[in-house]
Structure formats: structure tokens, C-alpha cells
Design an enzyme around this catalytic site. Structure first.
Site, PDB file in Angstrom:
ATOM      1  N   SER A 165       0.728  -1.159   0.051  1.00 32.05           N
ATOM      2  CA  SER A 165       0.114   0.049   0.081  1.00 32.05           C
ATOM      3  C   SER A 165       1.038   1.287   0.217  1.00 32.05           C
ATOM      4  CB  SER A 165      -0.866  -0.046   1.136  1.00 32.05           C
ATOM      5  OG  SER A 165      -2.007   1.055   1.157  1.00 32.05           O
ATOM      6  N   ASP A 268      -9.751  -2.737  -5.758  1.00 29.02           N
ATOM      7  CA  ASP A 268      -9.222  -1.967  -4.995  1.00 29.02           C
ATOM      8  C   ASP A 268      -9.239  -0.579  -5.967  1.00 29.02           C
ATOM      9  OD1 ASP A 268      -7.286  -0.327  -3.410  1.00 29.02           O
ATOM     10  OD2 ASP A 268      -5.535  -1.664  -4.156  1.00 29.02           O
ATOM     11  N   HIS A 298      -8.621  -3.889  -1.105  1.00 28.23           N
ATOM     12  CA  HIS A 298      -7.311  -3.401  -0.616  1.00 28.23           C
ATOM     13  C   HIS A 298      -6.961  -4.161   0.779  1.00 28.23           C
ATOM     14  CE1 HIS A 298      -4.625  -0.452  -0.465  1.00 28.23           C
ATOM     15  NE2 HIS A 298      -4.434  -0.264   0.648  1.00 28.23           N
TER      16      HIS A 298
END
Length: 323
Positions: A165, A268, A298
Site C-alpha cells: 500500500s 481496489d 485492498h
């Protein structure tokens, strides 16, 4: 595979990315309680024997202070054996998270793959906004290259930067910063591992690729990271959208970057950052391996052993290992 969309991560993401910034300490507490601790509990039964690796924390100097790096080194029969090294940057939107988040999975990767690991505890926004986190990570990358004896590392066997991320965003930026930094002459990065990384602010998508960025709208309401929450995190980080240290898609050339292993989640909001970046790297002659998980959201990897195995296969690919 089943997408990971549980109530607790959604609650934590909401706390971690909502205004006002004065609530950030509570958000970090909740993130630790509902994400970090369950992740450690999940992976604890899979940890390798404690005598098969060492763990050492070091405080290293950075501009305006110091940060912690946690170093994991395999223990093998030949005390002279050296290993490739992975510098790992944790996720959390540059505002939550720490070295504990992926510590246990990384211990497994360390032992199973004979890989030294440096986990970077960079300073967090909003107290430490852009460019402090990326500068901290750059300093940790330099420290790693200068302290191979502590890590029993041989950078010629592999020198990888990677993260999840926001950690993937920082890793992508570090890859080009290290390419352009004379300090790394003769000890260049050999790989980058980018898991669901954002590589370009959605306000500055290049015209050439703008039509490819569909997920920012298609998945804008998909928990745990919606477009609104992403914008709140970006506001706390406070990076200029077009600065390549935040939007590495925008660097003038991607030529001569290290080969990249990329993981992306189909549901995502950042899915197409991965897809587009893979295309851009390939256009520049960079080797790319990408795994796209259509039904995942995510943060998908925390509950998927399959994806964890894929990571290790990706790492072996980055290291030019066949098994």
C-alpha cells in the site's frame, strides 16, 4: 479467491483516515488492536524456530532525528554464508502502522528464503508530513547498503525494496531515487516488490494513460479504502500531487529501474495504479511480473495463504531463483 471485506478493517480504515488529524493517536491504537495484533496472532503458529534467525533493532540517524529499523537475519550452519536483502516498508497510509505490522510474515520469508530483511519504522503523517517519510526510507536504504556486515548481506545476491500500500508507494519512489543517487553506484537495487501500491495522484494522471485509470471511479465506494478515504490520507501526507517522490509514474524516464514484482486487487480503488505502472515499466524495458486478484479488495493479503505463497514465488523471481 474470496475478497477480504470484514467489518473490523473497515472500521479501522475509517478511524485512521478521517478528520480531524487530532484523532490520529486513537486511530493508531485501533489499527494496532484490530489489524496488527490479529495479523501477528494469525502468523504466530507459522513462525520458524527462534534459533533459525536473529532479530535486532537499531536506531539510525535521519534528518531531524532518528528512526528504528528491525533487522532479521537467517541463521545457517555456515557462519560465513551471506544473503540477499529486502528493505521492507510497511503500509498504513503514511499515518498508521509500524514495524510490527508485517513482522511475523517477514520472519517466515527470511528463514524460508534465506533472505536478510530490514523493516523500516519511518516517521508518520500528519506530525511528519511529506517529504519526511520518503526521506526516512531513503536514509534507511542507504544505511542498509552501508551495513551489510551487520546483515550478513551480499548485495550482489539481491538488493530489493518493497512494501504494501503506502509502503509500495514509498518503495516505487525509492527505486528511482536509488537509481539516480550516486551513493548506490556499484550497489544498485536489483528488484522492487509493489503490493497494491499507489503510484500517481488521481488529479494528475498523464493524458496518455488517463483512460486506463478506471478503478478510481469503479471502486470509489469499495471498503476498506474508498476514494474519499484515500483523499483524506493524501491530505494528511500533504505531498504535491505531481512530485515524483509521491507520484513515481510521473518521473521523466523509467528506464534502468530494477525488475518489479507487483500484486494488485481487482476491487481496489488503486488497482489500475498497478496495472498502468506495470505497462509503463515494460515500455521502458523493465522486467515485470504482475499478479492480479480479481475478487480481492485492498488489504487482501492478510487472510490469504495463496497470496502469501505468491509473494515468495515473486521474491524468488526477483532473486533469479527457480525454486
Amino acid at each position: 479467491m474470496a475478497a477480504e471485506t470484514t467489518e473490523i478493517p473497515a472500521k479501522v480504515e475509517d478511524s485512521a483516515t478521517s478528520a480531524p488529524p487530532m484523532d490520529i493517536q486513537q486511530a493508531r491504537m485501533l489499527f494496532h488492536q484490530y489489524v496488527v495484533e490479529p495479523t501477528k496472532a494469525q502468523f504466530e503458529p507459522t513462525l520458524p524456530p527462534r534459533e533459525s534467525y536473529t532479530v535486532n533493532d537499531y536506531n539510525i540517524p535521519v534528518e531531524g532525528g532518528e528512526i528504528l529499523v528491525r533487522c532479521l537475519v537467517p541463521v545457517v550452519g555456515d557462519e560465513q554464508e551471506t544473503f540477499p536483502v529486502l528493505v521492507y516498508i510497511h503500509g498504513g497510509g503514511m499515518c498508521v502502522g509500524n514495524v510490527e505490522l508485517d513482522d511475523y510474515p517477514l520472519r517466515c520469508w527470511c528463514v524460508r528464503n534465506k533472505l536478510s530483511v530490514v523493516i523500516v519504522d519511518y516517521r508518520l503523517a500528519p506530525e511528519h508530513p511529506f517529504p519526511i517519510p520518503i526521506n526516512d526510507c531513503h536514509a534507511a536504504l542507504r544505511w542498509t547498503a552501508s551495513n551489510t556486515s551487520l546483515l550478513k548481506a551480499d548485495l550482489s545476491k539481491g538488493f530489493i525494496v518493497g512494501g504494501h500500500s503506502s509502503g509500495g508507494n514509498l518503495s516505487a519512489a525509492l527505486a528511482y531515487m536509488a537509481r539516480d543517487d550516486p551513493f548506490f553506484e556499484g550497489r544498485r537495487l536489483t528488484g522492487q516488490f509493489l503490493r497494491e501500491a499507489g503510484v500517481c495522484h488521481h488529479d494528475v494522471y498523464p493524458d496518455k494513460y488517463k483512460a486506463m485509470f478506471r478503478s478510481i471511479e469503479e471502486n470509489k465506494d469499495q471498503l476498506p479504502v474508498t476514494k474519499e478515504k484515500l483523499e483524506q490520507v493524501y491530505k494528511m501526507y500533504n505531498a504535491p500531487p505531481s512530485d515524483p517522490r509521491f507520484s513515481p509514474l510521473l518521473i521523466s524516464s523509467h528506464k534502468d529501474l530494477p525488475r518489479a514484482y507487483i500484486q494488485a486487487a481487482g476491487l481496489d480503488v488503486l488497482r489500475d495504479d498497478s496495472v498502468v505502472y506495470a505497462e509503463v515499466l515494460r515500455e521502458a524495458g523493465v522486467e515485470v511480473k504482475i499478479d492480479l486478484y480479481p475478487d480481492a479488495t485492498h488489504g487482501f493479503h492478510f487472510d490469504s495463504p495463496t497470496i502469501s505463497r505468491d509473494v515468495e514465488e515473486g521474491l524468488r523471481w526477483l532473486l533469479n531463483r527457480t525454486s
